[in-house]
Design an enzyme around this catalytic site. Sequence first.
Site, PDB file in Angstrom:
ATOM      1  CD  GLU A  52      11.253  -7.537   5.751  1.00  0.00           C
ATOM      2  OE1 GLU A  52      11.879  -8.471   6.297  1.00  0.00           O
ATOM      3  OE2 GLU A  52      10.616  -6.677   6.390  1.00  0.00           O
ATOM      4  CE1 TYR A  58       8.978   4.945   2.907  1.00  0.00           C
ATOM      5  CE2 TYR A  58       7.375   6.737   2.974  1.00  0.00           C
ATOM      6  CZ  TYR A  58       7.885   5.554   3.488  1.00  0.00           C
ATOM      7  OH  TYR A  58       7.293   4.976   4.592  1.00  0.00           O
ATOM      8  N   PRO A  87       0.790  -1.225   0.000  1.00  0.00           N
ATOM      9  CG  PRO A  87      -0.099  -1.084   2.145  1.00  0.00           C
ATOM     10  CD  PRO A  87       0.540  -2.054   1.188  1.00  0.00           C
ATOM     11  CG  ASN A  88      -0.233   4.228   1.356  1.00  0.00           C
ATOM     12  OD1 ASN A  88      -1.247   4.746   0.904  1.00  0.00           O
ATOM     13  ND2 ASN A  88      -0.226   3.614   2.531  1.00  0.00           N
ATOM     14  CB  ALA A 128       1.531  -0.027   6.272  1.00  0.00           C
ATOM     15  NE  ARG A 154       4.032   6.463   1.666  1.00  0.00           N
ATOM     16  CZ  ARG A 154       4.298   5.230   2.054  1.00  0.00           C
ATOM     17  NH1 ARG A 154       4.787   4.350   1.188  1.00  0.00           N
ATOM     18  NH2 ARG A 154       4.077   4.855   3.284  1.00  0.00           N
ATOM     19  CG  ASN A 200       8.376  -2.069   0.144  1.00  0.00           C
ATOM     20  OD1 ASN A 200       7.878  -2.188   1.269  1.00  0.00           O
ATOM     21  ND2 ASN A 200       8.928  -0.945  -0.271  1.00  0.00           N
ATOM     22  NE  ARG A 243      10.126   5.758   8.572  1.00  0.00           N
ATOM     23  CZ  ARG A 243       9.181   5.581   7.648  1.00  0.00           C
ATOM     24  NH1 ARG A 243       9.344   4.641   6.713  1.00  0.00           N
ATOM     25  NH2 ARG A 243       8.101   6.331   7.646  1.00  0.00           N
ATOM     26  CG  HIS A 261      11.303  -2.416   4.253  1.00  0.00           C
ATOM     27  ND1 HIS A 261       9.925  -2.362   4.213  1.00  0.00           N
ATOM     28  CD2 HIS A 261      11.635  -3.560   4.900  1.00  0.00           C
ATOM     29  CE1 HIS A 261       9.445  -3.431   4.830  1.00  0.00           C
ATOM     30  NE2 HIS A 261      10.453  -4.183   5.242  1.00  0.00           N
TER      31      HIS A 261
HETATM   32  C1  DQA Z   1       8.344   0.900   3.707  1.00  0.00           C
HETATM   33  C2  DQA Z   1       8.487   1.092   5.215  1.00  0.00           C
HETATM   34  C3  DQA Z   1       7.152   0.864   5.909  1.00  0.00           C
HETATM   35  O1  DQA Z   1       7.291   1.059   7.317  1.00  0.00           O
HETATM   36  C4  DQA Z   1       6.114   1.831   5.394  1.00  0.00           C
HETATM   37  O2  DQA Z   1       4.849   1.549   5.972  1.00  0.00           O
HETATM   38  C5  DQA Z   1       6.027   1.866   3.921  1.00  0.00           C
HETATM   39  C6  DQA Z   1       7.252   1.773   3.131  1.00  0.00           C
HETATM   40  C7  DQA Z   1       9.654   1.253   2.962  1.00  0.00           C
HETATM   41  O3  DQA Z   1       9.791   0.832   1.818  1.00  0.00           O
HETATM   42  O4  DQA Z   1      10.509   1.965   3.498  1.00  0.00           O
HETATM   43  O5  DQA Z   1       4.954   2.082   3.356  1.00  0.00           O
HETATM   44  O6  DQA Z   1       8.067  -0.468   3.451  1.00  0.00           O
END
Ligand code: DQA
Length: 144
Positions: free
Chosen positions: A100, A24, A11-12, A79, A19, A76, A109, A102
Amino acid sequence: MTSILFILNGPNLNLLGTREPEIYGTTTLAEIEAACVARAREHGLGVDFRQTNHEGVLVDWLHEAHEAAAKAVIINAAAYTHTSVALLDAAKAITPPVIEVHLSDPHTREAFRHRSFIGEAAVRCFKGEGLASYLHAIDAAANL
Ligand code: DQA
């Protein structure tokens, strides 16, 4: 037949570019996809690159990666990393290894980002390097 990497985004991440750029960066998801396709090609691998805002869709795609006998899944989960037992169970249920990724480093964080459910089933984790997190994951997947 070309081996396929599934690269799944949660998501997002469709909003990358605008964003929270201070966290990011300004690279868009389309730019990440193009760089991933190019890096995978150097390893002789194909890429199936996807994004969804829906948890169950990510679960379905993990199952699909299994059915497609993907070489690996790079995910990725955004959240859902920090909340989803369903994704952890799906990652455990499938044969392709899960890596995984990110963009940021969740461990530097907020405390609620320190726990990764899917990380319990992942063979590797690359974080905190923006686009390079994905590229290192592809290199690792190629060497699995
Ligand atoms: C994320 C880190 C997560 O905590 C966050 O909710 C994201 C992006 C990252 O790529 O840094 O949406 O996965």
